[in-house]
Design an enzyme around this catalytic site. Structure first.
Site, PDB file in Angstrom:
ATOM      1  N   LEU A 182       0.831  -1.095  -0.015  1.00 28.90           N
ATOM      2  CA  LEU A 182       0.025  -0.003  -0.050  1.00 28.90           C
ATOM      3  C   LEU A 182       0.892   1.260  -0.108  1.00 28.90           C
ATOM      4  CD1 LEU A 182      -2.483  -0.875   2.815  1.00 28.90           C
ATOM      5  CD2 LEU A 182      -3.089  -1.059   0.246  1.00 28.90           C
ATOM      6  N   ASP A 183       0.530   2.247  -0.825  1.00 25.00           N
ATOM      7  CA  ASP A 183       1.294   3.334  -0.673  1.00 25.00           C
ATOM      8  C   ASP A 183       1.476   3.986   0.698  1.00 25.00           C
ATOM      9  OD1 ASP A 183       1.548   3.377  -3.546  1.00 25.00           O
ATOM     10  OD2 ASP A 183       0.023   4.797  -4.050  1.00 25.00           O
ATOM     11  N   ARG A 184       2.353   4.788   1.217  1.00 27.40           N
ATOM     12  CA  ARG A 184       2.701   5.164   2.417  1.00 27.40           C
ATOM     13  C   ARG A 184       1.733   5.966   3.045  1.00 27.40           C
ATOM     14  NH1 ARG A 184       5.030   9.266   5.021  1.00 27.40           N
ATOM     15  NH2 ARG A 184       5.248  10.602   3.259  1.00 27.40           N
ATOM     16  N   VAL A 186      -1.741   5.729   2.189  1.00 27.80           N
ATOM     17  CA  VAL A 186      -2.745   4.789   2.026  1.00 27.80           C
ATOM     18  C   VAL A 186      -2.691   4.068   3.535  1.00 27.80           C
ATOM     19  CG1 VAL A 186      -4.083   3.107   0.792  1.00 27.80           C
ATOM     20  CG2 VAL A 186      -2.789   5.090  -0.554  1.00 27.80           C
ATOM     21  N   HIS A 288      -0.041   4.194  -8.151  1.00 26.41           N
ATOM     22  CA  HIS A 288      -1.008   5.156  -8.128  1.00 26.41           C
ATOM     23  C   HIS A 288      -2.226   5.079  -8.752  1.00 26.41           C
ATOM     24  CE1 HIS A 288       2.314   8.315  -6.578  1.00 26.41           C
ATOM     25  NE2 HIS A 288       2.007   6.935  -5.752  1.00 26.41           N
TER      26      HIS A 288
END
Length: 391
Positions: A182-184, A186, A288
């Site tokens: 997961l993106d930081r 998110v 993204h």
């Protein structure tokens, strides 16, 4: 040229004097350095943030084709601009930067594939203080609710301030094998295998397209009521750290479409006329993807600093007026006052006596994008909704 050489010589002399007077011998530091494994006492909670006590760490890299032929000093000064040239001069002279394990002069020319080590006093960026909540704990799998701002695993400037590091420190769990990322910024469901065999089981299902993913997002405006499928290529620009979307169907035959094929299905859950809560189901997994596909629809995530700029004149004003009840407001990092009980100052460190490393002073905001469910053949894991998922 003479002035530059004189500055270099002065910096080297200063390093030698500082190293001698403070007894900061690199070999001694290696012996004194704690384990890289995370422990509870490694963290400092201050100003609404989780910090890591600065510690000594050795970065290892190998000379690539672009680096080959440069002096060791020019390599670091040109490629790693986070520290001044004078620091690298001292680090090379003092043996904190070595080539193939040996101390070399600042004029040493590196060759392809040589091993370079950089031993330094490491300050990690802070993250929000939210707990990494364990949802399911099984013999082969653990699932957690990842807070926003915390990276999944060691990367870049982060090592202990990661989900893996915090689980290791606070729950004595390891080794751990995250099966997706997961993106930081998110939040939400993160599935972690507890052994390599289970990690391979998940990997095969993900690569085989057998895994279904669900996220929720709070977006700008009234999202269309009918289900909307976006098929637009994702082109990620690493230097800018952002993606763009391009519709392959609308491009002419003479125009080459950039990026990789990507598909996301969106379904509106609710709307209040200003924002909409949207269910996001990515079919592919590009960088993204959900964020840029929502921007592509004209309904970007309502607090996304990367993809909202075309829709708001002043994003900072928007964030300042956030009314989310669960949002944590943090005090300025400048109010931290150094204490020898927190950590020891390294005389060569470019960050000491500050706790936060240079360039990471800004406050993080939790992105309104949250992973709620992953399911595959014979398994399914879920995560509760966040506090902002209410209109």
């Amino acid at each position: 040229m003479k002035r530059k050489q004189q500055q270099d010589d002065d910096a080297v002399d200063s390093c030698a004097s500082s190293s001698s007077s403070n007894s900061m011998n690199t070999a001694d530091l290696v012996l004194q350095s704690p384990s890289y494994l995370s422990q509870k006492q490694d963290y400092i909670f201050h100003g609404g943030r989780r910090h890591v006590r600065p510690y000594y760490f050795e970065f290892i890299s190998h000379v690539n084709k672009r680096w080959a032929g440069k002096t060791i000093l020019d390599l670091f000064a040109d490629e790693f601009k986070g520290r001044p040239r004078e620091y690298y001069l001292g680090a090379i002279k003092c043996g904190r930067i070595r080539v193939d394990g040996e101390i070399v002069p600042v004029s040493y020319v590196v060759r392809s594939s040589q091993k370079i080590t950089h031993f330094l006093h490491r300050h990690e960026p802070p993250v929000m203080t939210d707990d990494v909540m364990i949802l399911v704990k099984e013999p082969d799998v653990v699932t957690v609710c990842k807070p926003a701002s915390i990276p999944v695993h060691p990367c870049g400037q982060y090592r202990k301030n990661t989900v893996v590091g915090i689980l290791e420190a606070e729950h004595d769990m390891g080794p751990l094998f995250p099966i997706h990322r997961l993106d930081r910024l998110v939040s939400g469901l993160l599935i972690i295998a507890r052994n390599a065999a289970k990690a391979d089981f998940f990997r095969q299902q993900i690569e085989g397209g057998m895994v279904k993913k669900r996220y929720i997002a709070k977006v700008i405006g009234v999202f269309p009521e009918d289900e909307k499928i976006v098929e637009a290529n994702i082109n990620y620009n690493g230097s800018e750290g952002r993606s763009t979307a391009e519709d392959a169907k609308s491009s002419g035959d003479d125009k080459k479409v950039k990026g990789k094929p990507a598909c996301t299905k969106f379904t509106r859950i609710d709307t209040n006329g200003t924002h909409s809560l949207v269910l996001c189901e990515p079919v592919t997994g590009r960088t993204h993807q959900i964020r840029v596909h929502l921007q592509y629809t004209g309904h970007p995530i309502a607090n996304d600093p990367l993809y909202l700029n075309q829709h708001m004149d002043n994003l900072e004003t928007l964030i300042a007026k956030r009314i989310d009840a669960g949002e944590k407001k943090m005090v300025s990092p400048d109010d931290y006052v150094y204490s020898s009980e927190d950590f020891s100052i390294d005389p060569m460190c470019t960050n000491c006596p500050k706790l936060i490393p240079q360039g990471y002073e800004e406050h993080d905001e939790a992105l309104w994008l949250h992973c709620v469910r992953y399911s595959g053949t014979g398994w399914e894991y879920e995560c509760p909704y966040p506090s902002w998922a209410s209109l």
